[in-house]
Design a protein around this motif. Sequence first.
Motif, PDB file in Angstrom:
ATOM      1  N   GLU A  24      -4.967  14.732  -0.433  1.00 26.76           N
ATOM      2  CA  GLU A  24      -5.944  13.740  -0.001  1.00 26.76           C
ATOM      3  C   GLU A  24      -6.096  12.598  -0.990  1.00 26.76           C
ATOM      4  N   PHE A  25      -5.958  12.886  -2.300  1.00 29.22           N
ATOM      5  CA  PHE A  25      -6.181  11.820  -3.285  1.00 29.22           C
ATOM      6  C   PHE A  25      -5.117  10.720  -3.210  1.00 29.22           C
ATOM      7  N   MET A  26      -4.027  10.984  -2.485  1.00 31.43           N
ATOM      8  CA  MET A  26      -2.980   9.977  -2.344  1.00 31.43           C
ATOM      9  C   MET A  26      -3.205   9.066  -1.137  1.00 31.43           C
ATOM     10  N   TRP A  27      -4.233   9.350  -0.352  1.00 29.38           N
ATOM     11  CA  TRP A  27      -4.476   8.553   0.853  1.00 29.38           C
ATOM     12  C   TRP A  27      -5.462   7.422   0.564  1.00 29.38           C
ATOM     13  N   LEU A  28      -5.189   6.272   1.159  1.00 32.02           N
ATOM     14  CA  LEU A  28      -6.030   5.091   0.976  1.00 32.02           C
ATOM     15  C   LEU A  28      -6.839   4.812   2.233  1.00 32.02           C
ATOM     16  N   ASP A  29      -7.955   4.129   2.050  1.00 33.84           N
ATOM     17  CA  ASP A  29      -8.780   3.655   3.156  1.00 33.84           C
ATOM     18  C   ASP A  29      -8.352   2.236   3.513  1.00 33.84           C
ATOM     19  N   ALA A  30      -8.040   2.002   4.777  1.00 31.20           N
ATOM     20  CA  ALA A  30      -7.513   0.698   5.196  1.00 31.20           C
ATOM     21  C   ALA A  30      -8.484  -0.435   4.911  1.00 31.20           C
ATOM     22  N   ASP A  31      -9.763  -0.231   5.184  1.00 36.06           N
ATOM     23  CA  ASP A  31     -10.745  -1.300   4.959  1.00 36.06           C
ATOM     24  C   ASP A  31     -10.819  -1.674   3.480  1.00 36.06           C
ATOM     25  N   ARG A  32     -10.794  -0.662   2.619  1.00 33.07           N
ATOM     26  CA  ARG A  32     -10.885  -0.914   1.178  1.00 33.07           C
ATOM     27  C   ARG A  32      -9.646  -1.652   0.664  1.00 33.07           C
ATOM     28  N   LEU A  33      -8.465  -1.234   1.107  1.00 36.86           N
ATOM     29  CA  LEU A  33      -7.264  -1.891   0.585  1.00 36.86           C
ATOM     30  C   LEU A  33      -7.166  -3.334   1.078  1.00 36.86           C
ATOM     31  N   PRO A  65       0.820  -1.208   0.000  1.00 35.64           N
ATOM     32  CA  PRO A  65       0.000   0.000   0.000  1.00 35.64           C
ATOM     33  C   PRO A  65       0.853   1.256   0.000  1.00 35.64           C
ATOM     34  N   GLY A  66       0.230   2.369  -0.366  1.00 30.11           N
ATOM     35  CA  GLY A  66       0.851   3.670  -0.192  1.00 30.11           C
ATOM     36  C   GLY A  66       0.360   4.303   1.096  1.00 30.11           C
ATOM     37  N   PHE A  67       0.274   5.637   1.121  1.00 29.61           N
ATOM     38  CA  PHE A  67      -0.188   6.337   2.312  1.00 29.61           C
ATOM     39  C   PHE A  67      -1.607   5.882   2.666  1.00 29.61           C
ATOM     40  N   THR A  68      -1.801   5.494   3.916  1.00 26.66           N
ATOM     41  CA  THR A  68      -3.084   4.941   4.358  1.00 26.66           C
ATOM     42  C   THR A  68      -3.524   5.638   5.639  1.00 26.66           C
TER      43      THR A  68
END
Length: 255
Positions: free
Chosen positions: A198-207, A178-181
């Motif tokens: 913000e567009f570079m941040w991931l949601d932990a549940d989704r990943l 993953p990237g930034f989460t």
Amino acid sequence: MSTALVTGATAGIGLSFAHALAERGHDVVLVARDRARLENVSDELRAKYAVGTEILVADLSDRAETGKVAERLADLARPVDLLVNNAGYSLKGSFLRHDIAQEEANFDVLCRAVLVLSHAAGNAMRTRGHGAIVNVSSVASFITAGTYSANKAYVTVFTEGLAAELRGTGVTATALCPGFTHTEFHERAQVDMSSIPEFMWLDADRLVRDCLDDVAKGRVVSVPSPQYKAIVGALRVVPRSLVRRRASSVHRPGK
């Protein structure tokens, strides 16, 4: 009913794995250092998903405690069908400014524990003819940003080699990169991430959901989200001299 073991299961990506696996009907073995937090997560999973839970209090920078987790994975009478090696943390600042004991402890958690637990799980799963190992790495494994990148590069390459060794046995190995989460990871490392859009941040549940889908497909390297797939694709072909040049600008003396 199958059983999954998750290290670093009380926060961040590990906690998301624990919930996702329990929701899918897996019993879960939760591993972390903090007994109170483990008990809270265990109670929540049992109440919410009606699954069996087990807690193992272990500091994976300690060889003896890592060995106890390995013994649990190797127990053929209580099989673990999915191992998620997630435990980890980052050190703030540059390598040469750290006490070497800090770096050794970080290495033990990020690399040695992955080695030892994958060995225990891989042998037990191969004996049974089925199972899966997920080693949480990072997009950082494709760049040159200090020992965190180096440690995660080890995890990615190690997992690729393990997957090749396990081919045809019914057991798979997947490196999640993953990237930034959005987790407490950077806060705990005391790193200011306010400049990251913000567009570079991931949601932990989704990943985690995407990773489990990749595991089901037998994918060896799982990179969540289109933006990070594009970044990793570019990093695989960009000359390493350019990657190193970027790293040297980040790690100028005084930073």
